[in-house]
Scaffold this motif. Structure first.
Motif, PDB file in Angstrom:
ATOM      1  N   GLY A  17      41.085  42.955  30.461  1.00  0.00           N
ATOM      2  CA  GLY A  17      39.508  44.042  31.037  1.00  0.00           C
ATOM      3  C   GLY A  17      40.713  44.875  30.197  1.00  0.00           C
ATOM      4  N   ASN A  18      39.979  45.914  29.403  1.00  0.00           N
ATOM      5  CA  ASN A  18      40.801  47.289  28.748  1.00  0.00           C
ATOM      6  C   ASN A  18      41.336  48.136  29.938  1.00  0.00           C
ATOM      7  N   GLY A  19      42.107  48.996  29.057  1.00  0.00           N
ATOM      8  CA  GLY A  19      42.810  49.911  29.437  1.00  0.00           C
ATOM      9  C   GLY A  19      42.100  50.780  29.501  1.00  0.00           C
ATOM     10  N   CYS A  20      42.115  52.449  30.699  1.00  0.00           N
ATOM     11  CA  CYS A  20      41.185  53.522  30.544  1.00  0.00           C
ATOM     12  C   CYS A  20      41.827  54.384  29.484  1.00  0.00           C
ATOM     13  N   VAL A  21      40.891  55.409  28.914  1.00  0.00           N
ATOM     14  CA  VAL A  21      41.166  57.048  28.906  1.00  0.00           C
ATOM     15  C   VAL A  21      40.320  57.778  29.409  1.00  0.00           C
ATOM     16  N   SER A  22      40.915  58.742  30.717  1.00  0.00           N
ATOM     17  CA  SER A  22      39.802  59.863  31.330  1.00  0.00           C
ATOM     18  C   SER A  22      40.944  60.757  32.173  1.00  0.00           C
ATOM     19  N   PHE A  23      40.328  62.299  32.016  1.00  0.00           N
ATOM     20  CA  PHE A  23      41.287  62.605  32.329  1.00  0.00           C
ATOM     21  C   PHE A  23      40.158  63.482  33.966  1.00  0.00           C
ATOM     22  N   ARG A  24      40.807  63.974  34.396  1.00  0.00           N
ATOM     23  CA  ARG A  24      41.274  64.455  36.525  1.00  0.00           C
ATOM     24  C   ARG A  24      40.125  65.562  35.950  1.00  0.00           C
ATOM     25  N   HIS A  25      38.550  65.497  36.140  1.00  0.00           N
ATOM     26  CA  HIS A  25      38.156  66.707  36.197  1.00  0.00           C
ATOM     27  C   HIS A  25      37.956  67.042  37.338  1.00  0.00           C
ATOM     28  N   GLU A  26      38.408  68.338  38.170  1.00  0.00           N
ATOM     29  CA  GLU A  26      37.810  68.598  39.222  1.00  0.00           C
ATOM     30  C   GLU A  26      38.130  70.356  39.164  1.00  0.00           C
ATOM     31  N   LYS A  27      37.139  70.575  40.178  1.00  0.00           N
ATOM     32  CA  LYS A  27      36.489  72.238  39.783  1.00  0.00           C
ATOM     33  C   LYS A  27      37.992  72.780  40.989  1.00  0.00           C
ATOM     34  N   TYR A  28      38.294  73.898  39.610  1.00  0.00           N
ATOM     35  CA  TYR A  28      39.143  75.262  40.275  1.00  0.00           C
ATOM     36  C   TYR A  28      40.222  74.475  39.512  1.00  0.00           C
ATOM     37  N   LYS A  29      40.642  73.645  39.077  1.00  0.00           N
ATOM     38  CA  LYS A  29      41.841  73.025  38.274  1.00  0.00           C
ATOM     39  C   LYS A  29      42.016  72.615  37.101  1.00  0.00           C
ATOM     40  N   GLY A  36      43.588  57.511  33.714  1.00  0.00           N
ATOM     41  CA  GLY A  36      42.844  56.263  33.249  1.00  0.00           C
ATOM     42  C   GLY A  36      42.944  54.695  33.629  1.00  0.00           C
ATOM     43  N   GLY A  37      42.998  54.151  34.839  1.00  0.00           N
ATOM     44  CA  GLY A  37      43.760  52.836  34.831  1.00  0.00           C
ATOM     45  C   GLY A  37      44.440  51.506  33.889  1.00  0.00           C
ATOM     46  N   ASP A  38      44.312  50.872  34.262  1.00  0.00           N
ATOM     47  CA  ASP A  38      44.692  49.524  33.819  1.00  0.00           C
ATOM     48  C   ASP A  38      43.270  48.804  33.667  1.00  0.00           C
ATOM     49  N   GLY A  39      43.186  48.131  32.820  1.00  0.00           N
ATOM     50  CA  GLY A  39      42.389  46.854  32.888  1.00  0.00           C
ATOM     51  C   GLY A  39      43.026  45.524  34.169  1.00  0.00           C
ATOM     52  N   GLY A  40      41.997  44.619  34.619  1.00  0.00           N
ATOM     53  CA  GLY A  40      42.165  43.787  34.885  1.00  0.00           C
ATOM     54  C   GLY A  40      42.793  42.250  34.794  1.00  0.00           C
ATOM     55  N   ARG A  41      43.443  41.454  34.701  1.00  0.00           N
ATOM     56  CA  ARG A  41      43.691  40.648  34.357  1.00  0.00           C
ATOM     57  C   ARG A  41      42.572  39.580  34.517  1.00  0.00           C
ATOM     58  N   GLY A  42      42.961  38.296  33.370  1.00  0.00           N
ATOM     59  CA  GLY A  42      41.610  37.577  32.698  1.00  0.00           C
ATOM     60  C   GLY A  42      41.975  36.537  34.269  1.00  0.00           C
ATOM     61  N   GLY A  43      40.661  35.634  34.503  1.00  0.00           N
ATOM     62  CA  GLY A  43      41.440  34.316  35.080  1.00  0.00           C
ATOM     63  C   GLY A  43      42.555  33.722  34.239  1.00  0.00           C
ATOM     64  N   HIS A  44      42.619  32.994  35.511  1.00  0.00           N
ATOM     65  CA  HIS A  44      43.325  31.047  35.114  1.00  0.00           C
ATOM     66  C   HIS A  44      42.868  30.174  35.233  1.00  0.00           C
ATOM     67  N   VAL A  45      43.049  29.850  34.153  1.00  0.00           N
ATOM     68  CA  VAL A  45      41.905  27.786  34.794  1.00  0.00           C
ATOM     69  C   VAL A  45      43.395  26.885  35.264  1.00  0.00           C
ATOM     70  N   PHE A  46      43.125  26.650  36.145  1.00  0.00           N
ATOM     71  CA  PHE A  46      43.890  25.429  37.065  1.00  0.00           C
ATOM     72  C   PHE A  46      43.183  23.939  37.085  1.00  0.00           C
ATOM     73  N   ALA A  47      44.467  23.147  37.399  1.00  0.00           N
ATOM     74  CA  ALA A  47      43.609  21.781  37.127  1.00  0.00           C
ATOM     75  C   ALA A  47      44.417  21.509  38.988  1.00  0.00           C
ATOM     76  N   VAL A  48      43.628  20.924  39.678  1.00  0.00           N
ATOM     77  CA  VAL A  48      44.275  20.581  40.868  1.00  0.00           C
ATOM     78  C   VAL A  48      43.725  18.406  40.887  1.00  0.00           C
ATOM     79  N   ALA A  49      44.410  18.148  41.352  1.00  0.00           N
ATOM     80  CA  ALA A  49      44.676  16.364  41.468  1.00  0.00           C
ATOM     81  C   ALA A  49      43.794  16.051  42.954  1.00  0.00           C
ATOM     82  N   ASP A  50      42.550  15.842  42.462  1.00  0.00           N
ATOM     83  CA  ASP A  50      41.989  15.160  43.908  1.00  0.00           C
ATOM     84  C   ASP A  50      41.857  14.043  43.679  1.00  0.00           C
ATOM     85  N   VAL A  51      41.504  13.168  45.111  1.00  0.00           N
ATOM     86  CA  VAL A  51      41.652  12.209  45.282  1.00  0.00           C
ATOM     87  C   VAL A  51      40.590  11.363  45.004  1.00  0.00           C
TER      88      VAL A  51
END
Ligand SMILES: Nc1nc2c(ncn2[C@@H]2O[C@H](COP(=O)(O)OP(=O)(O)OP(=O)(O)O)[C@@H](O)[C@H]2O)c(=O)[nH]1
Ligand SMILES: [Mg+2]
Length: 370
Positions: A17-29, A36-51
């Motif tokens: 996910g993309n990072g974010c640009v944001s500023f704190r907006h609080e009253k009287y401050k 702005g937080g970081d984006g999340g990691r994308g999902g991995h693709v795994f393979a499992v050996a299934d009997v």
């Protein structure tokens, strides 16, 4: 007889996910600062050996497999959630290679083994990360990194589970063409099939088996008549034989019972072990027999052939009766495999705890259970 089952798949791990640009907006401050937080990691693709899987045929039905992308970062220091991973189940023994270069990337050898086949992209940085003494209000962010994308070739050496046995022209190749992915030559003259063909039959999702079509046998094959009987060796490691009988021979003087007996005689001469293998009778070309005569014709055949085993009535041409037959074959193959494999070690994480203790268990009455 071994053959290589193969499939091609396209996989894509999730983008970050993309990072974010944001500023704190609080009253009287004033000058709240970046949040702005970081984006999340994308999902991995795994393979499992299934009997539990025997072939790769499911991958011919679903080629694309994409994991989810990561969520974008948000304001108020919120990081994006990671995208869900996906796990592709593959038979033990699957060789995974790059479809373009042919380079072998992985081999799934151990049951339960899990490998990463495509990595999800990392999330981008939000502006919170860029805060420094000299830049208190950064407006930078970075996009998420792309997830890995790959075109893969899957390969698996498979053995035939089921073998077809019968006279030339009985319809063995027509049957394998009707139920599997094999496309053998079919013709209305004997000895059309000169080499064994293997086909993968898909009964349902994750349910499949392999069937071998071999050249026809005739009386005297053990002395070299026709194409001989050396092809029977391809059936030696199968778990079931299907004896295919033409119930509507072109030449009316030909008795299907005599033909079937000849096949059994040749089988017995070839190898006692093969003769002892589970064998089912498959009465074919019943579309050629008028509906009102079928039951009597089948009954008469079974009686004169002195057959006590399973009987299936089909038309390989119209596919009538093929569906119940392949379901029964699958059940048989599955049961045999489980017997051969012996008791399986079960991963305790996957044990189904059910609905609690069985009330008929004597320990229950003694209060040994909570
Ligand atoms: N009407 C009818 N014809 C069939 C059926 N099954 C097969 N045939 C025909 O029978 C002929 C022989 O079929 P094949 O599948 O080539 O027979 P085979 O047992 O593989 O023969 P070989 O390879 O020579 O051993 C072809 O003309 C098929 O179209 C059926 O269920 N009904
Ligand atoms: Mg054939």
């Amino acid at each position: 007889m071994k053959f290589v089952d193969e499939a091609f798949i396209d996989i894509a791990a999730g983008d970050g996910g993309n990072g974010c640009v944001s500023f704190r907006h609080e009253k009287y401050k004033e000058f709240g600062g970046p949040d702005g937080g970081d984006g999340g990691r994308g999902g991995h693709v795994f393979a499992v050996a299934d009997v539990n899987l025997n072939t790769l045929i499911d991958y011919r039905y679903s080629r694309r497999h994409d994991a989810k992308r990561g969520e974008h970062g948000k304001g108020s220091d919120m990081f994006g959630a990671a995208g869900d991973d996906i796990t592709l189940r593959m038979p033990v023994g699957t060789i995974i290679s790059d479809a373009e270069t042919g380079e072998v990337l992985h081999e799934l050898l151990t049951p339960g083994e899990v490998i990463t086949i495509a990595k999800g992209g990392d999330g981008g940085y939000g502006n919170l990360r860029f805060k420094s003494a000299i830049n208190r209000a950064p407006r930078q962010k970075t996009p998420g990194w792309p997830g890995e994308r790959k075109n893969l070739k899957l390969e698996l050496k498979v053995l035939a589970d089921v073998g077809l046995l019968g006279m030339p022209n009985a319809g063995k190749s027509t049957f394998i063409a009707a139920v599997s992915n094999a496309r053998p030559k079919i013709a209305d003259y004997p000895f059309t099939t000169l080499h064994p063909n293997l086909g993968v039959v898909r009964v349902g999702p994750e349910q499949s088996f392999v069937v071998a079509d071999i050249p026809g046998l005739i009386e005297g094959a053990s002395e070299g008549a026709g194409l001989g009987h050396q092809f029977l060796r391809h059936l030696q490691r199968t778990r079931l034989l299907l004896h295919v009988v033409d119930m509507a021979p072109f030449d009316e003087a030909v008795d299907p019972v005599a033909q079937a007996k000849a096949i059994v005689g040749e089988l017995q001469k070839y190898d006692a072990q093969l003769y002892e293998k589970p064998r089912w009778l498959v009465l074919n070309k019943l579309d050629m027999v008028p509906a009102e005569e079928r039951a009597a014709r089948v009954k008469d055949f079974v009686k004169r052939f002195k057959w006590k085993g399973p009987v299936f009535e089909i038309s390989a041409l119209t596919r009538e009766g093929c569906e119940p037959l392949i379901r029964s074959i699958y059940q048989h193959v599955k049961t045999q495999q489980q017997i051969e494999a012996g008791p399986q070690e079960v991963d305790p994480r996957f044990v189904d705890l059910g609905d609690g203790p069985d009330p008929t268990d004597p320990r229950f009455a003694r209060g040994d259970f909570e």
